[in-house]
Design an enzyme around this catalytic site. Structure first.
Site, PDB file in Angstrom:
ATOM      1  N   ARG A 106       4.872  -4.831  -1.271  1.00 45.06           N
ATOM      2  CA  ARG A 106       5.456  -3.805  -2.135  1.00 45.06           C
ATOM      3  C   ARG A 106       6.352  -2.909  -1.279  1.00 45.06           C
ATOM      4  O   ARG A 106       6.324  -2.973  -0.055  1.00 45.06           O
ATOM      5  CB  ARG A 106       4.361  -3.006  -2.844  1.00 45.06           C
ATOM      6  CG  ARG A 106       3.372  -2.321  -1.932  1.00 45.06           C
ATOM      7  CD  ARG A 106       2.405  -1.414  -2.716  1.00 45.06           C
ATOM      8  NE  ARG A 106       1.331  -0.967  -1.857  1.00 45.06           N
ATOM      9  CZ  ARG A 106       0.065  -1.416  -1.902  1.00 45.06           C
ATOM     10  NH1 ARG A 106      -0.277  -2.339  -2.777  1.00 45.06           N
ATOM     11  NH2 ARG A 106      -0.840  -0.934  -1.070  1.00 45.06           N
ATOM     12  N   TRP A 151       0.825  12.349   1.913  1.00 47.52           N
ATOM     13  CA  TRP A 151       0.149  13.664   1.899  1.00 47.52           C
ATOM     14  C   TRP A 151      -1.222  13.562   1.256  1.00 47.52           C
ATOM     15  O   TRP A 151      -2.061  14.443   1.422  1.00 47.52           O
ATOM     16  CB  TRP A 151       0.995  14.707   1.153  1.00 47.52           C
ATOM     17  CG  TRP A 151       2.245  15.075   1.899  1.00 47.52           C
ATOM     18  CD1 TRP A 151       3.509  14.633   1.624  1.00 47.52           C
ATOM     19  CD2 TRP A 151       2.368  15.919   3.046  1.00 47.52           C
ATOM     20  NE1 TRP A 151       4.397  15.148   2.534  1.00 47.52           N
ATOM     21  CE2 TRP A 151       3.727  15.944   3.411  1.00 47.52           C
ATOM     22  CE3 TRP A 151       1.450  16.651   3.817  1.00 47.52           C
ATOM     23  CZ2 TRP A 151       4.205  16.666   4.506  1.00 47.52           C
ATOM     24  CZ3 TRP A 151       1.920  17.378   4.908  1.00 47.52           C
ATOM     25  CH2 TRP A 151       3.282  17.381   5.232  1.00 47.52           C
ATOM     26  N   ASP A 203       3.333  -0.970   8.417  1.00 52.49           N
ATOM     27  CA  ASP A 203       2.051  -0.815   7.726  1.00 52.49           C
ATOM     28  C   ASP A 203       0.950  -1.605   8.428  1.00 52.49           C
ATOM     29  O   ASP A 203       1.193  -2.669   8.994  1.00 52.49           O
ATOM     30  CB  ASP A 203       2.200  -1.278   6.267  1.00 52.49           C
ATOM     31  CG  ASP A 203       1.030  -0.818   5.401  1.00 52.49           C
ATOM     32  OD1 ASP A 203       0.384   0.193   5.751  1.00 52.49           O
ATOM     33  OD2 ASP A 203       0.757  -1.480   4.387  1.00 52.49           O
ATOM     34  N   GLY A 204      -0.250  -1.064   8.374  1.00 46.76           N
ATOM     35  CA  GLY A 204      -1.421  -1.781   8.894  1.00 46.76           C
ATOM     36  C   GLY A 204      -2.111  -1.105  10.074  1.00 46.76           C
ATOM     37  O   GLY A 204      -3.073  -1.647  10.620  1.00 46.76           O
ATOM     38  N   HIS A 219      -2.983   4.104  14.710  1.00 41.45           N
ATOM     39  CA  HIS A 219      -1.700   4.828  14.709  1.00 41.45           C
ATOM     40  C   HIS A 219      -1.157   4.932  16.134  1.00 41.45           C
ATOM     41  O   HIS A 219       0.032   4.744  16.372  1.00 41.45           O
ATOM     42  CB  HIS A 219      -1.872   6.221  14.112  1.00 41.45           C
ATOM     43  CG  HIS A 219      -2.186   6.202  12.643  1.00 41.45           C
ATOM     44  ND1 HIS A 219      -1.463   5.470  11.736  1.00 41.45           N
ATOM     45  CD2 HIS A 219      -3.164   6.823  11.921  1.00 41.45           C
ATOM     46  CE1 HIS A 219      -1.966   5.639  10.519  1.00 41.45           C
ATOM     47  NE2 HIS A 219      -3.001   6.444  10.600  1.00 41.45           N
ATOM     48  N   LEU A 225      22.038   3.297  19.838  1.00 43.94           N
ATOM     49  CA  LEU A 225      21.170   2.935  18.716  1.00 43.94           C
ATOM     50  C   LEU A 225      20.850   4.208  17.949  1.00 43.94           C
ATOM     51  O   LEU A 225      20.565   5.237  18.551  1.00 43.94           O
ATOM     52  CB  LEU A 225      19.863   2.318  19.251  1.00 43.94           C
ATOM     53  CG  LEU A 225      18.715   2.140  18.256  1.00 43.94           C
ATOM     54  CD1 LEU A 225      19.061   1.075  17.220  1.00 43.94           C
ATOM     55  CD2 LEU A 225      17.424   1.741  18.977  1.00 43.94           C
TER      56      LEU A 225
HETATM   57  C1  IPE Z   1       3.871   2.863   3.489  1.00 42.15           C
HETATM   58  O1  IPE Z   1       2.579   2.536   3.842  1.00 42.15           O
HETATM   59  C2  IPE Z   1       4.293   4.111   4.183  1.00 42.15           C
HETATM   60  C3  IPE Z   1       4.486   4.005   5.630  1.00 42.15           C
HETATM   61  C4  IPE Z   1       4.425   2.919   6.345  1.00 42.15           C
HETATM   62  C5  IPE Z   1       4.810   5.246   6.272  1.00 42.15           C
HETATM   63  P1  IPE Z   1       1.342   2.997   2.939  1.00 42.15           P
HETATM   64  O2  IPE Z   1       0.143   2.392   3.569  1.00 42.15           O
HETATM   65  O3  IPE Z   1       1.334   4.446   2.771  1.00 42.15           O
HETATM   66  O4  IPE Z   1       1.664   2.314   1.562  1.00 42.15           O
HETATM   67  P2  IPE Z   1       0.721   2.038   0.321  1.00 42.15           P
HETATM   68  O5  IPE Z   1       0.042   3.327  -0.020  1.00 42.15           O
HETATM   69  O6  IPE Z   1      -0.255   0.999   0.764  1.00 42.15           O
HETATM   70  O7  IPE Z   1       1.632   1.525  -0.720  1.00 42.15           O
HETATM   71  C1  IPE Z   2       0.988   2.737   8.162  1.00 38.29           C
HETATM   72  O1  IPE Z   2      -0.284   2.286   8.429  1.00 38.29           O
HETATM   73  C2  IPE Z   2       1.277   4.024   8.867  1.00 38.29           C
HETATM   74  C3  IPE Z   2       1.355   5.188   7.986  1.00 38.29           C
HETATM   75  C4  IPE Z   2       1.346   5.172   6.685  1.00 38.29           C
HETATM   76  C5  IPE Z   2       1.478   6.459   8.641  1.00 38.29           C
HETATM   77  P1  IPE Z   2      -1.488   2.640   7.463  1.00 38.29           P
HETATM   78  O2  IPE Z   2      -2.133   3.876   7.992  1.00 38.29           O
HETATM   79  O3  IPE Z   2      -1.068   2.666   6.073  1.00 38.29           O
HETATM   80  O4  IPE Z   2      -2.461   1.415   7.736  1.00 38.29           O
HETATM   81  P2  IPE Z   2      -3.343   0.676   6.648  1.00 38.29           P
HETATM   82  O5  IPE Z   2      -2.393   0.132   5.640  1.00 38.29           O
HETATM   83  O6  IPE Z   2      -4.256   1.692   6.086  1.00 38.29           O
HETATM   84  O7  IPE Z   2      -4.031  -0.377   7.437  1.00 38.29           O
HETATM   85 MG    MG Z   3      -1.015   1.220   4.617  1.00 35.56          MG
END
Ligand code: IPE
Ligand code: IPE
Ligand code: MG
Length: 223
Positions: free
Chosen positions: A177, A61, A12-13, A29, A122
């Site tokens: 979370r 989605w 995430d991030g 990404h 792996l």
């Molecule tokens: C969780 O990240 C899903 C993935 C890393 C693919 P999200 O950014 O979608 O999660 P929420 O919406 O903050 O909980």
């Molecule tokens: C996680 O990064 C990757 C995917 C959910 C595909 P995010 O796109 O959720 O990045 P933030 O949380 O918005 O920074």
């Molecule tokens: Mg996110």
């Protein structure tokens, strides 16, 4: 020493990283792929046999079409470019989640799974259109006519059938979370929440996690 056989990651991030650096979520990404490559190499080096990566959730989605398409394109280009190399390195690709993308991407994912099925160095479980609740419902439906369902029956009915539960779950991006990820499988997993955004996550950070993990007393209910 606690052995590590399976590491799972909520990557995430990316979006925030991209916005911060060039005002483009999508750039984040793309940059995130570098961390994916780093983790793959790390697992091979440390002989970690399973790596599960949360790449797209059933909830993702809800993102704008443009971002979704960017993500799917990125995956398609990456696989087309790297599948040969991945296969040569004896890495197995397994998709967990339901493949309901474009015909082209669905086919490519099937192809990647079939091509690498015998590889044992792996196993990468790519969680795509993955949601833990959806997975559990899928399992319950498979089991609904059975009597005396056991824990093992549930394990065998999940997308993660034949994959041992992870010892470690990492979530980057400074959020604590689970976002509908592996709810059944992480019943006894050690969880590490990382402040860093996924593209900033480096080898040293993984080393720190592994070190912390090695010192954890895993009780499993005992004393
Ligand atoms: C969780 O990240 C899903 C993935 C890393 C693919 P999200 O950014 O979608 O999660 P929420 O919406 O903050 O909980
Ligand atoms: C996680 O990064 C990757 C995917 C959910 C595909 P995010 O796109 O959720 O990045 P933030 O949380 O918005 O920074
Ligand atoms: Mg996110």
């Amino acid at each position: 020493m606690n052995p590590v056989n399976h590491m799972a990651i909520i990557m995430d991030g990316n979006g925030r990283w991209g916005l911060k650096h060039r005002n483009s979520r999508n750039l984040g990404h793309k940059e995130g792929l570098k961390s994916v490559e780093m983790v793959m190499r790390y697992c091979i080096k440390k002989r970690i046999k399973f790596l599960t990566l949360y790449a797209f959730s059933t909830e993702n989605w809800k993102r704008p079409l443009k971002e979704r398409n960017y993500l799917f394109n990125l995956l398609e280009i990456y696989l087309k470019e790297k599948l040969e190399k991945i296969n040569n390195e004896k890495i197995r690709i397994k998709i967990i989640g339901e493949k309901n993308f474009s015909k082209g991407l669905n086919k490519l994912l099937d192809f990647a799974e079939k091509k690498t099925i015998k590889n044992t160095k792996l196993q990468i479980n790519l969680a795509l259109n993955y949601g833990s609740k959806k997975e559990l419902i899928y399992a319950f439906n498979k089991l609904k006519k059975r009597k005396g369902v056991t824990e093992n029956d549930v394990n065998k009915s999940l997308y993660t059938k034949n994959i041992p539960d992870p010892e470690i779950l990492v979530r980057t991006g400074n959020t604590q979370r689970l976002s509908n990820f592996l709810l059944w499988q992480i019943a006894y997993t050690e969880i590490f929440f990382e402040k860093k955004l996924w593209p900033d996550f480096k080898r040293e950070d993984l080393n720190k996690i592994m070190k912390k993990f090695s010192k954890v007393k895993r009780n499993f209910g005992k004393i």
